[in-house]
Design an enzyme around this catalytic site. Structure first.
Site, PDB file in Angstrom:
ATOM      1  N   CYS A   1       0.851  -1.194   0.000  1.00 44.83           N
ATOM      2  CA  CYS A   1       0.000   0.000   0.000  1.00 44.83           C
ATOM      3  C   CYS A   1       0.888   1.246   0.000  1.00 44.83           C
ATOM      4  O   CYS A   1       1.700   1.427   0.908  1.00 44.83           O
ATOM      5  CB  CYS A   1      -0.902  -0.002   1.234  1.00 44.83           C
ATOM      6  SG  CYS A   1      -1.769   1.552   1.456  1.00 44.83           S
TER       7      CYS A   1
ATOM      8  N   CYS B   1       0.733   3.539   3.297  1.00 44.86           N
ATOM      9  CA  CYS B   1       1.129   3.067   4.616  1.00 44.86           C
ATOM     10  C   CYS B   1       2.507   3.628   4.974  1.00 44.86           C
ATOM     11  O   CYS B   1       3.347   3.817   4.092  1.00 44.86           O
ATOM     12  CB  CYS B   1       1.171   1.535   4.639  1.00 44.86           C
ATOM     13  SG  CYS B   1      -0.412   0.784   5.081  1.00 44.86           S
TER      14      CYS B   1
ATOM     15  N   HIS C   1      -3.913   1.586   8.232  1.00 48.50           N
ATOM     16  CA  HIS C   1      -4.496   1.069   6.989  1.00 48.50           C
ATOM     17  C   HIS C   1      -5.913   0.528   7.193  1.00 48.50           C
ATOM     18  O   HIS C   1      -6.773   0.644   6.325  1.00 48.50           O
ATOM     19  CB  HIS C   1      -3.593  -0.037   6.423  1.00 48.50           C
ATOM     20  CG  HIS C   1      -4.017  -0.549   5.083  1.00 48.50           C
ATOM     21  ND1 HIS C   1      -3.562   0.015   3.916  1.00 48.50           N
ATOM     22  CD2 HIS C   1      -4.870  -1.534   4.737  1.00 48.50           C
ATOM     23  CE1 HIS C   1      -4.125  -0.621   2.886  1.00 48.50           C
ATOM     24  NE2 HIS C   1      -4.925  -1.571   3.361  1.00 48.50           N
TER      25      HIS C   1
ATOM     26  N   ASN D   1     -14.050   9.139  -1.944  1.00 48.70           N
ATOM     27  CA  ASN D   1     -14.765   7.964  -2.424  1.00 48.70           C
ATOM     28  C   ASN D   1     -14.587   6.871  -1.388  1.00 48.70           C
ATOM     29  O   ASN D   1     -13.477   6.620  -0.937  1.00 48.70           O
ATOM     30  CB  ASN D   1     -14.188   7.475  -3.758  1.00 48.70           C
ATOM     31  CG  ASN D   1     -14.333   8.511  -4.848  1.00 48.70           C
ATOM     32  OD1 ASN D   1     -15.273   9.314  -4.842  1.00 48.70           O
ATOM     33  ND2 ASN D   1     -13.398   8.519  -5.792  1.00 48.70           N
TER      34      ASN D   1
ATOM     35  N   HIS E   1      -6.794   2.314   1.662  1.00 46.62           N
ATOM     36  CA  HIS E   1      -6.245   3.124   2.755  1.00 46.62           C
ATOM     37  C   HIS E   1      -6.994   4.465   2.795  1.00 46.62           C
ATOM     38  O   HIS E   1      -7.081   5.136   1.776  1.00 46.62           O
ATOM     39  CB  HIS E   1      -4.745   3.338   2.532  1.00 46.62           C
ATOM     40  CG  HIS E   1      -4.038   3.813   3.741  1.00 46.62           C
ATOM     41  ND1 HIS E   1      -3.013   3.126   4.340  1.00 46.62           N
ATOM     42  CD2 HIS E   1      -4.231   4.921   4.498  1.00 46.62           C
ATOM     43  CE1 HIS E   1      -2.587   3.791   5.400  1.00 46.62           C
ATOM     44  NE2 HIS E   1      -3.317   4.892   5.514  1.00 46.62           N
TER      45      HIS E   1
ATOM     46  N   HIS F   1      -8.389   7.930   2.546  1.00 40.68           N
ATOM     47  CA  HIS F   1      -7.830   9.162   1.982  1.00 40.68           C
ATOM     48  C   HIS F   1      -8.905  10.017   1.310  1.00 40.68           C
ATOM     49  O   HIS F   1      -9.949   9.516   0.927  1.00 40.68           O
ATOM     50  CB  HIS F   1      -6.735   8.836   0.956  1.00 40.68           C
ATOM     51  CG  HIS F   1      -7.232   8.135  -0.280  1.00 40.68           C
ATOM     52  ND1 HIS F   1      -7.500   6.786  -0.318  1.00 40.68           N
ATOM     53  CD2 HIS F   1      -7.524   8.599  -1.521  1.00 40.68           C
ATOM     54  CE1 HIS F   1      -7.917   6.444  -1.524  1.00 40.68           C
ATOM     55  NE2 HIS F   1      -7.958   7.529  -2.285  1.00 40.68           N
TER      56      HIS F   1
ATOM     57  N   GLN G   1      -9.315  13.090  -1.808  1.00 44.92           N
ATOM     58  CA  GLN G   1      -8.621  13.603  -2.983  1.00 44.92           C
ATOM     59  C   GLN G   1      -8.900  15.096  -3.147  1.00 44.92           C
ATOM     60  O   GLN G   1      -9.994  15.562  -2.831  1.00 44.92           O
ATOM     61  CB  GLN G   1      -9.086  12.879  -4.240  1.00 44.92           C
ATOM     62  CG  GLN G   1      -8.835  11.391  -4.172  1.00 44.92           C
ATOM     63  CD  GLN G   1      -8.948  10.753  -5.546  1.00 44.92           C
ATOM     64  OE1 GLN G   1      -8.359  11.211  -6.507  1.00 44.92           O
ATOM     65  NE2 GLN G   1      -9.744   9.709  -5.621  1.00 44.92           N
TER      66      GLN G   1
HETATM   67 ZN    ZN Z   1      -2.153   1.384   3.700  1.00 45.29          ZN
END
Ligand code: ZN
Ligand code: ZN
Length: 334
Positions: free
Chosen positions: A33, A36, A90, A131, A142, A144, A146
């Site tokens: 990932c 991470c 994560h 999303n 993970h 997040h 945007q």
């Molecule tokens: Zn991750």
């Protein structure tokens, strides 16, 4: 050389962001990932890391357009795309699992990015969205958000601006402030409120459990939030994501979009707001934007908004009681 440009649709007044690199995006790499700690691609400050998107549709150094067509219009894809990694953990599944402090740091990162991008002078719109869930095409699980820094004002925002301006000229009042007042006084569709924010399932919802979040104070941009409003925004976002996940006792796939005013120009009649488009209409049934929705942009609504609001309010209470939300909240769903 990657092809990246903005193409204009004169029928709709819409910009299309063309990017050959987007096709190369990895699809859920299971082994490594990039968000991470230790991946070499992120540096966390507290619980947040802000990194440039590796597969941007817009870049600050986009190539100039050579030899434009006689009729079809295109523009360089000037702008920027960032990722706000919300936590080093994560396995966090949604915003409601962040602590209040962590969520506040995420909101502050959105504010800082908006501030920075508005200084550049080339960006006209900062689009921030999130999303959640494979159903909406999330390629990296993970947690997040945007951020797209756009050189133009997006079509949907232009439509909102036009209607808000028309209402303002007729009534000398902000259309969003009016909607807020109406939803508050009716109360039937209110899901959650705290001192500075109201979350409601709008009278005219498209998605079965759509939620809009409005600051009570008339502000246009994230950069105008006071410290206390940052805190109450963090609170309402945790509460609403908790409610959405409690609704069917399963993770709710959704799209969240933060609507700010454009950076260039005077938009006194615009009011910062956030919209959640949750994709489920039942525990295992997705609501699709299909024929009528794609063909007309009008929506069919499966159910009655007031009844769905009651259900979602109940889920919000459940979220508070059954610890869908990490730690106490500052408001209530009554
Ligand atoms: Zn991750
Ligand atoms: Zn307003």
């Amino acid at each position: 050389m990657a092809k990246r440009e903005l193409r204009y649709n004169p029928l709709l007044g819409q910009w299309v962001m063309v990017s050959s690199e987007r096709a190369l995006r990895p699809w859920r790499p299971s082994d490594k990932c990039p968000f991470c700690p230790g991946s070499g691609e992120v540096v966390f400050k507290g619980n947040v890391a802000v990194v440039p998107n590796k597969y941007p549709v817009l870049t600050p150094d986009a190539a100039a357009i050579v030899g434009g067509g006689r009729f079809f219009k295109k523009c360089p894809a000037l702008g920027a795309c960032y990722i706000v990694v919300e936590t080093p953990r994560h396995g966090v599944s949604d915003l409601c699992e962040l602590s209040h402090e962590e969520m506040r740091a995420v909101v502050r990162a959105w504010v800082e990015l908006t501030k920075e991008l508005s200084r550049s002078g080339r960006v006209n719109y900062v689009a921030i969205f999130r999303n959640r869930g494979e159903e909406v095409g999330v390629s990296l699980s993970h947690p997040h958000t945007q951020v797209y820094a756009l050189p133009h004002i997006p079509l949907k925002v232009r439509v909102k601006l036009r209607n808000a301006r028309g209402y303002y000229l007729r009534s000398r009042e902000c259309l969003f402030c009016r909607i807020l007042r109406e939803e508050l006084s009716d109360g039937a569709r209110v899901i959650y409120r705290n001192r500075d924010f109201l979350a409601f399932l709008p009278f005219y919802a498209n998605w079965p459990f759509e939620v809009h979040v409005y600051p009570v104070r008339h502000i246009k941009l994230l950069t105008e939030l006071s410290d206390s409003e940052v805190s109450y925004l963090a609170d309402v976002l945790r509460a609403i994501t908790g409610a959405l996940n409690a609704l069917f006792s399963r993770p709710m796939p959704y799209v969240m979009f933060i609507y700010q005013a454009p950076l260039k120009g005077e938009y006194e009649y615009f009011h910062l707001h956030i919209e959640f488009y949750p994709m489920l209409r039942d525990r295992d049934k997705l609501k699709y934007a299909a024929g009528i929705e794609l063909g007309t942009w009008d929506f069919t609504y499966d159910g009655v908004p007031e009844e769905n609001a009651r259900e979602l309010r109940r889920a919000c209470r459940k979220a508070l009681e059954e610890r869908y939300i990490n730690g106490p909240v500052l408001g209530s769903c009554n």
